[in-house]
Design a protein around this motif. Structure first.
Motif, PDB file in Angstrom:
ATOM      1  N   ASN A  21      15.299  25.201  -1.119  1.00 28.91           N
ATOM      2  CA  ASN A  21      16.007  24.260  -0.239  1.00 28.91           C
ATOM      3  C   ASN A  21      16.499  24.931   1.045  1.00 28.91           C
ATOM      4  O   ASN A  21      17.170  24.303   1.849  1.00 28.91           O
ATOM      5  CB  ASN A  21      17.166  23.604  -0.980  1.00 28.91           C
ATOM      6  CG  ASN A  21      18.236  24.596  -1.397  1.00 28.91           C
ATOM      7  OD1 ASN A  21      18.035  25.808  -1.341  1.00 28.91           O
ATOM      8  ND2 ASN A  21      19.358  24.092  -1.845  1.00 28.91           N
ATOM      9  N   HIS A  22      16.148  26.182   1.272  1.00 30.81           N
ATOM     10  CA  HIS A  22      16.575  26.894   2.483  1.00 30.81           C
ATOM     11  C   HIS A  22      15.909  26.276   3.702  1.00 30.81           C
ATOM     12  O   HIS A  22      14.727  25.947   3.690  1.00 30.81           O
ATOM     13  CB  HIS A  22      16.210  28.376   2.366  1.00 30.81           C
ATOM     14  CG  HIS A  22      16.919  29.228   3.358  1.00 30.81           C
ATOM     15  ND1 HIS A  22      16.437  29.437   4.616  1.00 30.81           N
ATOM     16  CD2 HIS A  22      18.081  29.912   3.279  1.00 30.81           C
ATOM     17  CE1 HIS A  22      17.269  30.217   5.274  1.00 30.81           C
ATOM     18  NE2 HIS A  22      18.275  30.528   4.485  1.00 30.81           N
ATOM     19  N   SER A  23      16.670  26.136   4.770  1.00 34.93           N
ATOM     20  CA  SER A  23      16.167  25.446   5.963  1.00 34.93           C
ATOM     21  C   SER A  23      14.971  26.148   6.609  1.00 34.93           C
ATOM     22  O   SER A  23      14.129  25.493   7.214  1.00 34.93           O
ATOM     23  CB  SER A  23      17.282  25.267   6.985  1.00 34.93           C
ATOM     24  OG  SER A  23      17.754  26.529   7.408  1.00 34.93           O
ATOM     25  N   SER A  24      14.875  27.458   6.479  1.00 40.75           N
ATOM     26  CA  SER A  24      13.748  28.162   7.106  1.00 40.75           C
ATOM     27  C   SER A  24      12.413  27.783   6.479  1.00 40.75           C
ATOM     28  O   SER A  24      11.365  27.930   7.103  1.00 40.75           O
ATOM     29  CB  SER A  24      13.944  29.676   7.018  1.00 40.75           C
ATOM     30  OG  SER A  24      13.900  30.110   5.673  1.00 40.75           O
ATOM     31  N   LEU A  25      12.436  27.272   5.275  1.00 39.67           N
ATOM     32  CA  LEU A  25      11.198  26.867   4.610  1.00 39.67           C
ATOM     33  C   LEU A  25      10.751  25.472   5.028  1.00 39.67           C
ATOM     34  O   LEU A  25       9.665  25.034   4.670  1.00 39.67           O
ATOM     35  CB  LEU A  25      11.369  26.920   3.089  1.00 39.67           C
ATOM     36  CG  LEU A  25      11.789  28.271   2.506  1.00 39.67           C
ATOM     37  CD1 LEU A  25      11.861  28.197   0.992  1.00 39.67           C
ATOM     38  CD2 LEU A  25      10.858  29.378   2.940  1.00 39.67           C
ATOM     39  N   LYS A  26      11.577  24.784   5.801  1.00 39.30           N
ATOM     40  CA  LYS A  26      11.255  23.430   6.239  1.00 39.30           C
ATOM     41  C   LYS A  26      10.576  23.405   7.599  1.00 39.30           C
ATOM     42  O   LYS A  26      10.193  22.352   8.079  1.00 39.30           O
ATOM     43  CB  LYS A  26      12.524  22.582   6.276  1.00 39.30           C
ATOM     44  CG  LYS A  26      13.137  22.401   4.904  1.00 39.30           C
ATOM     45  CD  LYS A  26      14.417  21.619   4.966  1.00 39.30           C
ATOM     46  CE  LYS A  26      15.065  21.557   3.590  1.00 39.30           C
ATOM     47  NZ  LYS A  26      16.363  20.918   3.634  1.00 39.30           N
ATOM     48  N   VAL A  27      10.398  24.557   8.207  1.00 39.72           N
ATOM     49  CA  VAL A  27       9.789  24.624   9.524  1.00 39.72           C
ATOM     50  C   VAL A  27       8.321  24.190   9.439  1.00 39.72           C
ATOM     51  O   VAL A  27       7.655  24.425   8.432  1.00 39.72           O
ATOM     52  CB  VAL A  27       9.932  26.056  10.103  1.00 39.72           C
ATOM     53  CG1 VAL A  27       9.014  27.024   9.429  1.00 39.72           C
ATOM     54  CG2 VAL A  27       9.725  26.067  11.584  1.00 39.72           C
ATOM     55  N   ILE A  28       7.851  23.524  10.486  1.00 37.04           N
ATOM     56  CA  ILE A  28       6.465  23.066  10.501  1.00 37.04           C
ATOM     57  C   ILE A  28       5.548  24.284  10.403  1.00 37.04           C
ATOM     58  O   ILE A  28       5.701  25.244  11.145  1.00 37.04           O
ATOM     59  CB  ILE A  28       6.156  22.263  11.778  1.00 37.04           C
ATOM     60  CG1 ILE A  28       6.952  20.966  11.793  1.00 37.04           C
ATOM     61  CG2 ILE A  28       4.660  21.977  11.896  1.00 37.04           C
ATOM     62  CD1 ILE A  28       6.847  20.171  13.075  1.00 37.04           C
ATOM     63  N   GLY A  29       4.618  24.224   9.494  1.00 39.11           N
ATOM     64  CA  GLY A  29       3.648  25.291   9.319  1.00 39.11           C
ATOM     65  C   GLY A  29       3.890  26.136   8.088  1.00 39.11           C
ATOM     66  O   GLY A  29       2.951  26.705   7.536  1.00 39.11           O
ATOM     67  N   PHE A  30       5.125  26.213   7.641  1.00 42.87           N
ATOM     68  CA  PHE A  30       5.407  27.070   6.486  1.00 42.87           C
ATOM     69  C   PHE A  30       4.689  26.564   5.235  1.00 42.87           C
ATOM     70  O   PHE A  30       3.978  27.321   4.565  1.00 42.87           O
ATOM     71  CB  PHE A  30       6.909  27.169   6.213  1.00 42.87           C
ATOM     72  CG  PHE A  30       7.211  28.098   5.073  1.00 42.87           C
ATOM     73  CD1 PHE A  30       7.346  29.451   5.304  1.00 42.87           C
ATOM     74  CD2 PHE A  30       7.318  27.631   3.778  1.00 42.87           C
ATOM     75  CE1 PHE A  30       7.589  30.325   4.249  1.00 42.87           C
ATOM     76  CE2 PHE A  30       7.557  28.484   2.730  1.00 42.87           C
ATOM     77  CZ  PHE A  30       7.696  29.836   2.960  1.00 42.87           C
ATOM     78  N   ASN A  31       4.863  25.312   4.922  1.00 41.04           N
ATOM     79  CA  ASN A  31       4.237  24.743   3.732  1.00 41.04           C
ATOM     80  C   ASN A  31       2.711  24.817   3.813  1.00 41.04           C
ATOM     81  O   ASN A  31       2.038  25.174   2.848  1.00 41.04           O
ATOM     82  CB  ASN A  31       4.693  23.299   3.525  1.00 41.04           C
ATOM     83  CG  ASN A  31       4.133  22.695   2.260  1.00 41.04           C
ATOM     84  OD1 ASN A  31       4.133  23.325   1.213  1.00 41.04           O
ATOM     85  ND2 ASN A  31       3.637  21.480   2.374  1.00 41.04           N
ATOM     86  N   GLU A  32       2.185  24.518   4.990  1.00 41.95           N
ATOM     87  CA  GLU A  32       0.734  24.521   5.178  1.00 41.95           C
ATOM     88  C   GLU A  32       0.159  25.931   5.012  1.00 41.95           C
ATOM     89  O   GLU A  32      -0.864  26.117   4.347  1.00 41.95           O
ATOM     90  CB  GLU A  32       0.385  23.958   6.552  1.00 41.95           C
ATOM     91  CG  GLU A  32       0.749  22.494   6.729  1.00 41.95           C
ATOM     92  CD  GLU A  32       2.231  22.244   6.925  1.00 41.95           C
ATOM     93  OE1 GLU A  32       2.664  21.104   6.686  1.00 41.95           O
ATOM     94  OE2 GLU A  32       2.972  23.165   7.297  1.00 41.95           O
ATOM     95  N   LEU A  33       0.826  26.924   5.606  1.00 39.92           N
ATOM     96  CA  LEU A  33       0.346  28.296   5.473  1.00 39.92           C
ATOM     97  C   LEU A  33       0.557  28.826   4.054  1.00 39.92           C
ATOM     98  O   LEU A  33      -0.241  29.619   3.557  1.00 39.92           O
ATOM     99  CB  LEU A  33       1.014  29.206   6.504  1.00 39.92           C
ATOM    100  CG  LEU A  33       0.596  28.943   7.951  1.00 39.92           C
ATOM    101  CD1 LEU A  33       1.362  29.845   8.908  1.00 39.92           C
ATOM    102  CD2 LEU A  33      -0.902  29.111   8.139  1.00 39.92           C
TER     103      LEU A  33
END
Length: 86
Positions: A21-33
């Protein structure tokens, strides 16, 4: 193109086991990469998903701004330098 540093950052974040739930993991591209690194999708698909999510985000910003800033004075681009001293 996707910067190799971005992929390194995602790898680093995954290894550090940051809470989900950390905000840095919500940045666009993180999940995709992350999905790319986990071999769930290929790099081309990750890039396309990042492009789509970026456009969706920009559209949301435009919609938000249009609904809340409709009474703001619009500055003509040609007269910008006259109004703001650069």
């Amino acid at each position: 193109t996707i910067n190799k540093k971005a992929i390194k950052e995602v790898k680093k974040s995954i290894k550090s086991k940051i809470k989900k739930n950390h905000s840095s993991l919500k940045v666009i591209g993180f999940n995709e990469l992350s999905r790319y690194l986990n071999n769930e999708i290929d790099l081309a698909e990750a890039k396309n998903l990042i492009i789509v999510k970026t456009r969706q985000y920009a559209k949301r910003q435009t919609t938000w701004a249009r609904s809340r800033m409709n009474d703001w004075t619009k500055i003509d681009q040609n007269s910008f330098s006259k109004i703001i001293k650069i």
